[in-house]
Design a protein around this motif. Sequence first.
Motif, PDB file in Angstrom:
ATOM      1  N   SER A 351      37.339 -20.741 -35.398  1.00  0.00           N
ATOM      2  CA  SER A 351      36.714 -22.056 -35.503  1.00  0.00           C
ATOM      3  C   SER A 351      37.721 -23.156 -35.190  1.00  0.00           C
ATOM      4  CB  SER A 351      36.170 -22.263 -36.915  1.00  0.00           C
ATOM      5  OG  SER A 351      37.245 -22.417 -37.839  1.00  0.00           O
ATOM      6  N   ASN A 352      37.212 -24.314 -34.840  1.00  0.00           N
ATOM      7  CA  ASN A 352      38.092 -25.458 -34.591  1.00  0.00           C
ATOM      8  C   ASN A 352      38.888 -25.808 -35.841  1.00  0.00           C
ATOM      9  OD1 ASN A 352      38.993 -27.854 -33.001  1.00  0.00           O
ATOM     10  ND2 ASN A 352      37.899 -28.954 -34.600  1.00  0.00           N
ATOM     11  N   ARG A 353      38.244 -25.754 -37.000  1.00  0.00           N
ATOM     12  CA  ARG A 353      38.944 -26.051 -38.254  1.00  0.00           C
ATOM     13  C   ARG A 353      40.068 -25.057 -38.475  1.00  0.00           C
ATOM     14  NH1 ARG A 353      39.958 -30.355 -40.690  1.00  0.00           N
ATOM     15  NH2 ARG A 353      37.954 -30.939 -39.753  1.00  0.00           N
ATOM     16  N   GLY A 354      39.808 -23.790 -38.224  1.00  0.00           N
ATOM     17  CA  GLY A 354      40.846 -22.781 -38.373  1.00  0.00           C
ATOM     18  C   GLY A 354      41.994 -22.996 -37.404  1.00  0.00           C
ATOM     19  N   ARG A 355      41.687 -23.329 -36.159  1.00  0.00           N
ATOM     20  CA  ARG A 355      42.736 -23.528 -35.149  1.00  0.00           C
ATOM     21  C   ARG A 355      43.665 -24.672 -35.545  1.00  0.00           C
ATOM     22  NH1 ARG A 355      39.786 -22.099 -29.339  1.00  0.00           N
ATOM     23  NH2 ARG A 355      38.128 -20.847 -30.266  1.00  0.00           N
ATOM     24  N   GLN A 356      43.103 -25.743 -36.042  1.00  0.00           N
ATOM     25  CA  GLN A 356      43.936 -26.870 -36.438  1.00  0.00           C
ATOM     26  C   GLN A 356      44.866 -26.492 -37.585  1.00  0.00           C
ATOM     27  OE1 GLN A 356      40.632 -29.632 -37.139  1.00  0.00           O
ATOM     28  NE2 GLN A 356      41.379 -30.892 -35.459  1.00  0.00           N
ATOM     29  N   ASN A 357      44.359 -25.724 -38.536  1.00  0.00           N
ATOM     30  CA  ASN A 357      45.167 -25.362 -39.698  1.00  0.00           C
ATOM     31  C   ASN A 357      46.261 -24.366 -39.367  1.00  0.00           C
ATOM     32  OD1 ASN A 357      44.298 -26.364 -42.627  1.00  0.00           O
ATOM     33  ND2 ASN A 357      42.486 -26.387 -41.314  1.00  0.00           N
TER      34      ASN A 357
END
Length: 458
Positions: A351-357
């Motif tokens: 997910s985009n949220r996972g990639r950022q983290n």
Amino acid sequence: MGTLVLLNHCLRLEDNPLLTQVEGELCAVVTLTRQQFFGQQYGLNRANLSRLRAQIDTITALKQQLAQQQIGLVLCFGNSSQALLQLAKQLNADRIVAAEPTAPEEYQLFSRLKTQIQVELNDVNSLLGSSLRPAFQSMPDRFTTFRKTLEPLLQVSPAHPLFQRRPTQQWLSPDQADALSSNWQTLIALASRDEHTLTAPTMPSFDEATVWQRVEHYIWQQQHILHYKDTRNGLSGADYASFFSAPLALGSLSVRALWQQIVAFEEQVRANDSTYWLKFELLWREFFRWQMRKYQSRWFSRTGIHGQPDFQLPQLTPKQQKLFSRWCQGETGVPFIDANMVLLNQSGLMSNRGRQNVASYLIHDLQLDWRVGAAYFEQRLLDYDPASNWGNWAYIAGYGNSEARPFNIIKQAIMYDPQAQFVKQMLPDLTAQGKQAHRPVAGTTLPAHWRNWLAELD
């Protein structure tokens, strides 16, 4: 004299000007460069077999589509410039028509070809037509400025209709194309090697027909687009995101055709913040494409597009190399990071949220060179796109189109996985209950800015 129609990054019949705008003696061709799939950067393989197989499957589906219209597709693997020039010589072709790329190594390919054959590039994978094509000298380096400048004017040009062969087009037949293909069976054999590949139940399909079934399902049938803004920060599941990124990257889905589907939905059903937000994300994709075209190889400098270029290879100490290996394998001891990395390794997506983290953790908490993380993503992601991948990594690091963007990983875990359901799904050996499952394992280095949020896990 004939024309080679190079369909790299344009593996579709819908909205494909490369097919619809050519006449005369024509040869459809796709090349895969050995270096892009079997080369290395920073000591990492540039691709894994799962990504290669997804590419091959999508190309094979296009080959079958074209064969239904008695059009052959020449498939070449190895050195793309040599293969294309040899093919042009065999067919007495004096022109190559291709999709305009974004990555510098692909521009370099066309620069080499232009010394010996006419090359025509058509920007078939961008929203911005010729009238809105930004000038590099004046193009803003901030997304908000870019969006505000273009969005009020943005009229996406109509998608070309589904390609149908015309009498004025003299294409090579499937048998003729097969006889001219080079090293493709060698590639198939290499892609069939027994290597650790995706452990998801089924390999996703990104061929054009399957992709349009997804468009129909997500936008029209289930109308998931109406809650996209609310669900896009999800971490797993079938419909929390659109999952159009992989076919857009492969070229089996036209960004213009997708944009027009969204507009049609807004006009015929309903427009809301979520329908706008999906277009907003497509504008982000557009922004990174033009940024890569503007700065080219600077995106692979340690300092990104800022300061003096520094192309020295990342230098990791033995301790840093161990930290990096644990990050890659999802063994950092930080459950939210590890769960996302396990998902990446299993499915080829995150997910985009996972990639950022996970990017923030590698850059700002582990203090590693951001380029090794970007290179690992290049290897693993089924939706790998050079502009979006390297642009987003530089963005988080502060070497791209933003100041550095560090995330508080524990805060993010509590906000986006409050009961640790995602973490426990991906890390089934965890025994802690509820949000306590987000607590890093004993001995893990804990950045100072996490401590207040760690208290929330008690």
